[in-house]
Design an enzyme around this catalytic site. Structure first.
Site, PDB file in Angstrom:
ATOM      1  N   ASP A   1     -15.572   0.070  -2.987  1.00 51.38           N
ATOM      2  CA  ASP A   1     -14.858   1.255  -3.446  1.00 51.38           C
ATOM      3  C   ASP A   1     -13.357   1.060  -3.614  1.00 51.38           C
ATOM      4  O   ASP A   1     -12.588   2.016  -3.589  1.00 51.38           O
ATOM      5  CB  ASP A   1     -15.102   2.381  -2.434  1.00 51.38           C
ATOM      6  CG  ASP A   1     -14.737   1.959  -1.015  1.00 51.38           C
ATOM      7  OD1 ASP A   1     -13.971   0.979  -0.869  1.00 51.38           O
ATOM      8  OD2 ASP A   1     -15.214   2.597  -0.064  1.00 51.38           O
TER       9      ASP A   1
ATOM     10  N   GLU B   1     -10.940   6.049  -2.441  1.00 47.53           N
ATOM     11  CA  GLU B   1     -12.198   5.303  -2.423  1.00 47.53           C
ATOM     12  C   GLU B   1     -13.418   6.123  -2.829  1.00 47.53           C
ATOM     13  O   GLU B   1     -14.341   5.609  -3.461  1.00 47.53           O
ATOM     14  CB  GLU B   1     -12.432   4.686  -1.041  1.00 47.53           C
ATOM     15  CG  GLU B   1     -11.454   3.568  -0.664  1.00 47.53           C
ATOM     16  CD  GLU B   1     -10.120   4.068  -0.139  1.00 47.53           C
ATOM     17  OE1 GLU B   1      -9.923   5.301  -0.025  1.00 47.53           O
ATOM     18  OE2 GLU B   1      -9.246   3.227   0.163  1.00 47.53           O
TER      19      GLU B   1
ATOM     20  N   HIS C   1      -5.248   1.931   8.553  1.00 54.83           N
ATOM     21  CA  HIS C   1      -4.536   1.609   7.312  1.00 54.83           C
ATOM     22  C   HIS C   1      -4.732   2.604   6.186  1.00 54.83           C
ATOM     23  O   HIS C   1      -4.036   2.523   5.171  1.00 54.83           O
ATOM     24  CB  HIS C   1      -4.989   0.236   6.793  1.00 54.83           C
ATOM     25  CG  HIS C   1      -6.388   0.251   6.234  1.00 54.83           C
ATOM     26  ND1 HIS C   1      -6.661   0.608   4.946  1.00 54.83           N
ATOM     27  CD2 HIS C   1      -7.583  -0.021   6.793  1.00 54.83           C
ATOM     28  CE1 HIS C   1      -7.967   0.549   4.735  1.00 54.83           C
ATOM     29  NE2 HIS C   1      -8.549   0.175   5.841  1.00 54.83           N
TER      30      HIS C   1
ATOM     31  N   HIS D   1      -1.947  -4.028   9.729  1.00 51.67           N
ATOM     32  CA  HIS D   1      -2.117  -4.183   8.276  1.00 51.67           C
ATOM     33  C   HIS D   1      -0.748  -4.541   7.670  1.00 51.67           C
ATOM     34  O   HIS D   1       0.289  -4.124   8.199  1.00 51.67           O
ATOM     35  CB  HIS D   1      -2.625  -2.859   7.714  1.00 51.67           C
ATOM     36  CG  HIS D   1      -3.111  -2.928   6.296  1.00 51.67           C
ATOM     37  ND1 HIS D   1      -2.257  -3.065   5.231  1.00 51.67           N
ATOM     38  CD2 HIS D   1      -4.347  -2.894   5.768  1.00 51.67           C
ATOM     39  CE1 HIS D   1      -2.954  -3.099   4.107  1.00 51.67           C
ATOM     40  NE2 HIS D   1      -4.238  -3.000   4.409  1.00 51.67           N
TER      41      HIS D   1
HETATM   42  C1  UD1 Z   1      -6.886  -1.424   0.040  1.00 52.31           C
HETATM   43  C2  UD1 Z   1      -7.946  -0.533  -0.578  1.00 52.31           C
HETATM   44  C3  UD1 Z   1      -8.755   0.144   0.506  1.00 52.31           C
HETATM   45  C4  UD1 Z   1      -9.265  -0.842   1.538  1.00 52.31           C
HETATM   46  C5  UD1 Z   1      -8.119  -1.705   2.039  1.00 52.31           C
HETATM   47  C6  UD1 Z   1      -8.623  -2.785   2.949  1.00 52.31           C
HETATM   48  C7  UD1 Z   1      -7.474   0.618  -2.682  1.00 52.31           C
HETATM   49  C8  UD1 Z   1      -6.741   1.707  -3.350  1.00 52.31           C
HETATM   50  N1  UD1 Z   1      -7.306   0.508  -1.370  1.00 52.31           N
HETATM   51  O1  UD1 Z   1      -5.987  -0.547   0.709  1.00 52.31           O
HETATM   52  O2  UD1 Z   1      -9.854   0.812  -0.086  1.00 52.31           O
HETATM   53  O3  UD1 Z   1      -9.794  -0.114   2.602  1.00 52.31           O
HETATM   54  O4  UD1 Z   1      -7.473  -2.332   0.930  1.00 52.31           O
HETATM   55  O5  UD1 Z   1      -7.603  -3.327   3.712  1.00 52.31           O
HETATM   56  O6  UD1 Z   1      -8.151  -0.150  -3.325  1.00 52.31           O
HETATM   57  N2  UD1 Z   1      -0.059  -6.032   1.529  1.00 52.31           N
HETATM   58  C9  UD1 Z   1       0.541  -7.280   1.657  1.00 52.31           C
HETATM   59  N3  UD1 Z   1      -0.277  -8.385   1.687  1.00 52.31           N
HETATM   60  C10 UD1 Z   1      -1.635  -8.302   1.596  1.00 52.31           C
HETATM   61  C11 UD1 Z   1      -2.212  -7.028   1.495  1.00 52.31           C
HETATM   62  C12 UD1 Z   1      -1.405  -5.904   1.446  1.00 52.31           C
HETATM   63  O7  UD1 Z   1       1.739  -7.400   1.756  1.00 52.31           O
HETATM   64  O8  UD1 Z   1      -2.324  -9.335   1.648  1.00 52.31           O
HETATM   65  C13 UD1 Z   1       0.823  -4.830   1.499  1.00 52.31           C
HETATM   66  C14 UD1 Z   1       1.570  -4.675   0.164  1.00 52.31           C
HETATM   67  O9  UD1 Z   1       2.827  -4.123   0.403  1.00 52.31           O
HETATM   68  C15 UD1 Z   1       0.693  -3.669  -0.571  1.00 52.31           C
HETATM   69  C16 UD1 Z   1       0.281  -2.759   0.587  1.00 52.31           C
HETATM   70  O10 UD1 Z   1       0.038  -3.645   1.669  1.00 52.31           O
HETATM   71  O11 UD1 Z   1       1.389  -2.998  -1.592  1.00 52.31           O
HETATM   72  C17 UD1 Z   1      -0.930  -1.898   0.345  1.00 52.31           C
HETATM   73  O12 UD1 Z   1      -2.006  -2.658  -0.165  1.00 52.31           O
HETATM   74  P1  UD1 Z   1      -3.137  -1.893  -1.042  1.00 52.31           P
HETATM   75  O13 UD1 Z   1      -4.193  -2.874  -1.413  1.00 52.31           O
HETATM   76  O14 UD1 Z   1      -2.526  -1.114  -2.137  1.00 52.31           O
HETATM   77  O15 UD1 Z   1      -3.687  -0.809  -0.030  1.00 52.31           O
HETATM   78  P2  UD1 Z   1      -4.590  -0.982   1.255  1.00 52.31           P
HETATM   79  O16 UD1 Z   1      -4.207   0.087   2.211  1.00 52.31           O
HETATM   80  O17 UD1 Z   1      -4.574  -2.391   1.692  1.00 52.31           O
HETATM   81  N1  UDP Z   2     -10.488  -7.554   9.715  1.00 51.97           N
HETATM   82  C1  UDP Z   2      -9.949  -8.833   9.885  1.00 51.97           C
HETATM   83  N2  UDP Z   2      -8.734  -8.968  10.491  1.00 51.97           N
HETATM   84  C2  UDP Z   2      -8.025  -7.903  10.940  1.00 51.97           C
HETATM   85  C3  UDP Z   2      -8.557  -6.608  10.752  1.00 51.97           C
HETATM   86  C4  UDP Z   2      -9.796  -6.463  10.132  1.00 51.97           C
HETATM   87  O1  UDP Z   2     -10.565  -9.826   9.496  1.00 51.97           O
HETATM   88  O2  UDP Z   2      -6.947  -8.103  11.484  1.00 51.97           O
HETATM   89  C5  UDP Z   2     -11.776  -7.406   9.006  1.00 51.97           C
HETATM   90  C6  UDP Z   2     -12.835  -6.569   9.690  1.00 51.97           C
HETATM   91  O3  UDP Z   2     -13.654  -7.359  10.522  1.00 51.97           O
HETATM   92  C7  UDP Z   2     -13.616  -6.012   8.530  1.00 51.97           C
HETATM   93  C8  UDP Z   2     -12.580  -5.873   7.450  1.00 51.97           C
HETATM   94  O4  UDP Z   2     -11.498  -6.703   7.814  1.00 51.97           O
HETATM   95  O5  UDP Z   2     -14.563  -6.953   8.064  1.00 51.97           O
HETATM   96  C9  UDP Z   2     -12.139  -4.434   7.329  1.00 51.97           C
HETATM   97  O6  UDP Z   2     -11.027  -4.378   6.536  1.00 51.97           O
HETATM   98  P1  UDP Z   2     -10.132  -3.094   6.420  1.00 51.97           P
HETATM   99  O7  UDP Z   2     -10.235  -2.294   7.662  1.00 51.97           O
HETATM  100  O8  UDP Z   2      -8.800  -3.566   5.991  1.00 51.97           O
HETATM  101  O9  UDP Z   2     -10.766  -2.335   5.173  1.00 51.97           O
HETATM  102  P2  UDP Z   2     -11.951  -1.274   4.986  1.00 51.97           P
HETATM  103  O10 UDP Z   2     -13.187  -1.850   5.555  1.00 51.97           O
HETATM  104  O11 UDP Z   2     -11.495  -0.021   5.647  1.00 51.97           O
HETATM  105  O12 UDP Z   2     -12.034  -1.086   3.518  1.00 51.97           O
END
Ligand code: UD1
Ligand code: UDP
Length: 379
Positions: free
Chosen positions: A102, A138, A211, A244
């Site tokens: 999602d 999502e 997050h 995160h």
């Molecule tokens: C995204 C997904 C969410 C999922 C989550 C898993 C969308 C809209 N959101 O949300 O469904 O639950 O990932 O973690 O698709 N960032 C870094 N390095 C990284 C990753 C993130 O610096 O490797 C920072 C950046 O500033 C980025 C911010 O985190 O802009 C947010 O990342 P984003 O993917 O937009 O949102 P998530 O909350 O991670």
């Molecule tokens: N996870 C990880 N390292 C972390 C936190 C989470 O590997 O420090 C893993 C966790 O086991 C799960 C996935 O990341 O498999 C969940 O990711 P997140 O909570 O970011 O996203 P969501 O599942 O809510 O989309």
């Protein structure tokens, strides 16, 4: 006997940490089959949180759209993935595109495939809250992906029933289990050790993450301040909180928990570390989706700091408790789980409803069967 039609070319697209963890087992299974050509495309919606997972599962990307920006908006991700996907599909001409879950990566990749009339197959289809702002965005993303998918890989019967209620054709839905459980089979080991576990050795360990976009702000402040205040009442608990990389999340976590000496704020943990530390923890507190599937398989009670969940199976099984995002409700739920041994035992001993670790095999077998019949490729 029907002859094999030809090699099936599958473009697998994903972009975030949880998609990588749940798609890598599927990719490994796809790659076993000579009748399938697998092209791996990462959108790069995540970067530092994604790349180590590919290394752990020994998967290399054929394409990386590299879309991540600091504090990216939904507009940024959607438009960048949509446009970059067009060029990749034009180049590769896949028979199908496989997406997961999602995220906005999944939504935009599915939309681009639809525009180019390439069938989309959806792993982890059918999860619903039916509240489009929770989780946001999502709930919209997964409904939109399902609206244009040809095949649906539903992790549970409940997810399948959602799809049937929405009018999807039964024959196109496969109940497979969740590939998160397949991943645990690869990552979890009894021999695992880590300095964080030594640090927490004599204490009850709480693994804490948050997050979600809709929780940024007051809800997230509530979560972390509830943990801080409850810790003051229980001297035998320690907390590991892998933060995160979203700067807005980190700001709140540091502000609320930065000064606590029984709390370790860490960088995001490698998936092997995270899964094994979860296995050794006393309980989990989170607003994550994937963790709600993994914890029941590891026998860990989870306090879900959200108002809705698309994973009701875990609540029904007894492992997950939906506790909302108000400070008082979170504190009450924590105290109860830390003091009521019977409640703890019941939550820890319930049965994992998310499958047997063979979801990837079922997904790949279904794809092969349908490819042989050629009945979802007529558009
Ligand atoms: C995204 C997904 C969410 C999922 C989550 C898993 C969308 C809209 N959101 O949300 O469904 O639950 O990932 O973690 O698709 N960032 C870094 N390095 C990284 C990753 C993130 O610096 O490797 C920072 C950046 O500033 C980025 C911010 O985190 O802009 C947010 O990342 P984003 O993917 O937009 O949102 P998530 O909350 O991670
Ligand atoms: N996870 C990880 N390292 C972390 C936190 C989470 O590997 O420090 C893993 C966790 O086991 C799960 C996935 O990341 O498999 C969940 O990711 P997140 O909570 O970011 O996203 P969501 O599942 O809510 O989309």
């Amino acid at each position: 006997m029907t002859e094999r039609v030809s090699v099936m070319k599958i473009l697998v697209v994903f972009g975030t940490r949880p998609e990588a963890i749940k798609m890598c087992p599927v990719i490994k299974e796809l790659k076993i089959h000579d009748e399938i050509e697998t092209i791996v495309c990462v959108t790069g919606q995540h970067k530092e949180m994604l790349n180590p997972i590919l290394d752990t599962f020994q998967i290399s990307a054929d394409y990386n759209m590299d879309v991540m920006r600091s504090r990216q908006s939904l507009f940024d991700i959607t438009k960048d993935v949509l446009i970059k996907m067009r060029a990749i599909v034009q180049e590769e001409k896949p028979d199908i595109v496989l997406v997961h879950g999602d995220t906005t990566s999944a939504f935009a990749a599915a939309l681009a495939s639809f525009y180019m009339k390439i069938p989309v197959c959806h792993v982890e289809a059918g999860l619903r809250t039916y509240d489009q702002y929770s989780p946001y965005p999502e709930e919209f993303n997964r409904q939109a992906v399902d609206a244009i998918s040809a095949l649906f890989f539903a992790p549970t019967e409940a997810a399948k029933n959602n799809l049937i209620k929405e009018g999807k054709i039964k024959e196109n839905i496969y109940v497979t289990g969740n590939t998160a459980i397949d991943a645990l089979d690869i990552t979890v080991s009894d021999q695992y050790t880590h300095e964080l576990l030594q640090w927490a050795d004599k204490s009850r360990l709480i693994l804490l993450t948050a997050h979600r976009r809709e929780n940024l702000g007051s809800s997230m402040i509530n979560m972390f301040s509830a943990v801080r205040e409850t810790m003051e009442e229980f001297e035998d608990i320690k907390v590991i909180c892998p933060m995160h990389l979203n700067p807005d999340v980190r700001e709140i976590v540091r502000e609320q928990l930065g000064s606590m000496n029984r709390v370790k704020l860490t960088e995001p943990l490698d998936v092997v570390d995270f899964h094994n530390i979860m296995k050794r923890s006393y309980m989990v507190m989170t607003d994550s989706g994937g963790i709600q599937e993994e914890a029941p398989a590891l026998g860990k009670p989870v306090l879900v700091m959200r108002n809705t969940t698309e994973r009701p199976e875990g609540v029904r099984a007894g492992t997950l408790k939906l506790i909302g995002t108000e400070k008082e409700s979170i504190k009450t739920a924590m105290c109860e789980l830390l003091t009521n041994k019977k409640l703890y035992q019941t939550m820890a001993e319930s049965k994992n409803p998310y499958g047997d670790g063979k979801a990837s095999k079922r997904i790949v077998q279904a794809l092969l069967d349908r490819w042989e019949k050629q009945d979802v490729w007529r558009l």
